[in-house]
Design a protein around this motif. Structure first.
Motif, PDB file in Angstrom:
ATOM      1  N   UNK A  60       0.864  -1.174   0.000  1.00 48.16           N
ATOM      2  CA  UNK A  60       0.000   0.000   0.000  1.00 48.16           C
ATOM      3  C   UNK A  60       0.900   1.223   0.000  1.00 48.16           C
ATOM      4  N   UNK A  61       0.689   2.146  -0.953  1.00 50.35           N
ATOM      5  CA  UNK A  61       1.491   3.371  -1.027  1.00 50.35           C
ATOM      6  C   UNK A  61       0.643   4.536  -0.560  1.00 50.35           C
ATOM      7  N   UNK A  79      -4.302   9.947   8.246  1.00 51.15           N
ATOM      8  CA  UNK A  79      -5.443   9.068   8.523  1.00 51.15           C
ATOM      9  C   UNK A  79      -5.263   7.688   7.919  1.00 51.15           C
ATOM     10  N   UNK A  80      -4.861   7.644   6.656  1.00 50.27           N
ATOM     11  CA  UNK A  80      -4.658   6.353   5.997  1.00 50.27           C
ATOM     12  C   UNK A  80      -3.459   5.627   6.593  1.00 50.27           C
ATOM     13  N   UNK A  81      -2.423   6.371   6.949  1.00 48.09           N
ATOM     14  CA  UNK A  81      -1.246   5.748   7.570  1.00 48.09           C
ATOM     15  C   UNK A  81      -1.632   5.094   8.898  1.00 48.09           C
ATOM     16  N   UNK A  82      -2.469   5.762   9.672  1.00 50.17           N
ATOM     17  CA  UNK A  82      -2.928   5.186  10.948  1.00 50.17           C
ATOM     18  C   UNK A  82      -3.728   3.911  10.723  1.00 50.17           C
ATOM     19  N   UNK A  96      -3.515   1.841   8.147  1.00 46.65           N
ATOM     20  CA  UNK A  96      -2.600   0.783   7.707  1.00 46.65           C
ATOM     21  C   UNK A  96      -1.855   0.177   8.897  1.00 46.65           C
ATOM     22  N   UNK A  97      -1.386   1.007   9.793  1.00 43.44           N
ATOM     23  CA  UNK A  97      -0.660   0.492  10.964  1.00 43.44           C
ATOM     24  C   UNK A  97      -1.577  -0.350  11.852  1.00 43.44           C
ATOM     25  N   UNK A  98      -2.824   0.071  12.009  1.00 37.48           N
ATOM     26  CA  UNK A  98      -3.782  -0.704  12.830  1.00 37.48           C
ATOM     27  C   UNK A  98      -4.043  -2.085  12.248  1.00 37.48           C
ATOM     28  N   UNK A  99      -3.938  -2.214  10.934  1.00 38.91           N
ATOM     29  CA  UNK A  99      -4.188  -3.510  10.307  1.00 38.91           C
ATOM     30  C   UNK A  99      -2.927  -4.342  10.160  1.00 38.91           C
ATOM     31  N   UNK A 100      -1.838  -3.894  10.772  1.00 37.67           N
ATOM     32  CA  UNK A 100      -0.629  -4.709  10.824  1.00 37.67           C
ATOM     33  C   UNK A 100       0.396  -4.450   9.751  1.00 37.67           C
ATOM     34  N   UNK A 101       0.195  -3.429   8.931  1.00 39.43           N
ATOM     35  CA  UNK A 101       1.172  -3.100   7.906  1.00 39.43           C
ATOM     36  C   UNK A 101       2.454  -2.566   8.555  1.00 39.43           C
ATOM     37  N   UNK A 102       3.575  -2.847   7.937  1.00 39.41           N
ATOM     38  CA  UNK A 102       4.876  -2.300   8.322  1.00 39.41           C
ATOM     39  C   UNK A 102       5.176  -1.142   7.382  1.00 39.41           C
ATOM     40  N   UNK A 103       5.715  -0.042   7.927  1.00 36.42           N
ATOM     41  CA  UNK A 103       5.925   1.150   7.094  1.00 36.42           C
ATOM     42  C   UNK A 103       7.398   1.365   6.753  1.00 36.42           C
ATOM     43  N   UNK A 159       7.731  15.732  -1.450  1.00 36.72           N
ATOM     44  CA  UNK A 159       6.814  14.864  -0.703  1.00 36.72           C
ATOM     45  C   UNK A 159       7.301  13.418  -0.687  1.00 36.72           C
ATOM     46  N   UNK A 160       7.365  12.876   0.507  1.00 32.45           N
ATOM     47  CA  UNK A 160       7.733  11.467   0.664  1.00 32.45           C
ATOM     48  C   UNK A 160       6.487  10.600   0.542  1.00 32.45           C
ATOM     49  N   UNK A 161       6.726   9.340   0.330  1.00 29.87           N
ATOM     50  CA  UNK A 161       5.636   8.360   0.309  1.00 29.87           C
ATOM     51  C   UNK A 161       6.003   7.260   1.297  1.00 29.87           C
ATOM     52  N   UNK A 162       4.987   6.743   1.930  1.00 29.40           N
ATOM     53  CA  UNK A 162       5.206   5.634   2.841  1.00 29.40           C
ATOM     54  C   UNK A 162       4.743   4.365   2.131  1.00 29.40           C
ATOM     55  N   UNK A 163       5.649   3.415   2.028  1.00 28.94           N
ATOM     56  CA  UNK A 163       5.319   2.117   1.455  1.00 28.94           C
ATOM     57  C   UNK A 163       4.973   1.215   2.632  1.00 28.94           C
ATOM     58  N   UNK A 164       3.744   0.756   2.657  1.00 32.30           N
ATOM     59  CA  UNK A 164       3.287  -0.155   3.711  1.00 32.30           C
ATOM     60  C   UNK A 164       3.260  -1.563   3.141  1.00 32.30           C
ATOM     61  N   UNK A 165       3.737  -2.515   3.902  1.00 29.47           N
ATOM     62  CA  UNK A 165       3.708  -3.913   3.477  1.00 29.47           C
ATOM     63  C   UNK A 165       3.005  -4.748   4.529  1.00 29.47           C
ATOM     64  N   UNK A 166       2.249  -5.727   4.053  1.00 26.05           N
ATOM     65  CA  UNK A 166       1.529  -6.643   4.932  1.00 26.05           C
ATOM     66  C   UNK A 166       1.719  -8.057   4.402  1.00 26.05           C
ATOM     67  N   UNK A 167       2.310  -8.916   5.228  1.00 28.91           N
ATOM     68  CA  UNK A 167       2.493 -10.305   4.818  1.00 28.91           C
ATOM     69  C   UNK A 167       1.221 -11.093   5.082  1.00 28.91           C
ATOM     70  N   UNK A 168       1.087 -12.207   4.382  1.00 27.64           N
ATOM     71  CA  UNK A 168      -0.066 -13.068   4.624  1.00 27.64           C
ATOM     72  C   UNK A 168      -0.063 -13.580   6.064  1.00 27.64           C
TER      73      UNK A 168
END
Length: 154
Positions: free
Chosen positions: A99-100, A107-110, A112-119, A130-139
């Motif tokens: 998720x980018x 709001x979206x970053x919060x 993503x973190x609540x659902x277990x994504x790593x930033x 402007x930076x972008x946060x790449x969020x990753x979530x493993x199965x």
């Protein structure tokens, strides 16, 4: 709130395009839309209130990118979340969802973190200022998330 889930994709191209446009129009920097994508829409009283676009799928690596937007804060119900992540992890066998998010979209970053994504913050990925946060979530992380635990009734 009662919502219904609607799937786009190759079998329902008009719906797929409508949900894709809905999501793209609500994400800054996404004016060109998406290519080669599948969608999930969330309807309330027949009106589209949220959508997820699955794109940049790399089957060899088991990786897919998700982009999402909504007009209601209440669209992420347990059934929607299970469908949203069930598609990449259960249906097509991905091992990682990406998720980018603009660093300015707290709001979206919060969420993503609540659902277990790593930033992972990448400077200038959205342009010089402007930076972008790449969020990753493993199965594995998704399956361990509280939304997947059975609710016990006492």
């Amino acid at each position: 709130m009662r919502v219904n889930i609607l799937w786009g994709g190759t079998g329902n191209r008009a719906t797929n395009e409508a949900i894709g446009s809905f999501v793209a129009s609500r994400i800054g920097g996404c004016e060109r839309g998406f290519a080669d994508f599948t969608t999930l829409g969330v309807l309330e009283q027949g009106r589209l209130i949220g959508g997820v676009v699955y794109h940049n799928y790399v089957p060899e690596a088991g990786v897919i990118e998700l982009s999402a937007a909504s007009t209601s804060r209440r669209w992420l119900t347990r059934p929607v979340l299970k469908a949203m992540f069930g598609y990449p992890f259960d249906e097509i066998g991905c091992q990682l969802a990406v998720l980018r998010v603009s660093e300015e979209n707290g709001g979206m970053a919060d969420i993503a973190r609540r659902f277990g994504f790593t930033s992972h913050r990448i400077p200038r990925l959205r342009g010089r200022g402007e930076a972008e946060i790449i969020f990753t979530l493993t199965d594995d992380d998704w399956r361990a998330h509280a939304v997947n635990r059975a609710v016990s009734i006492k």
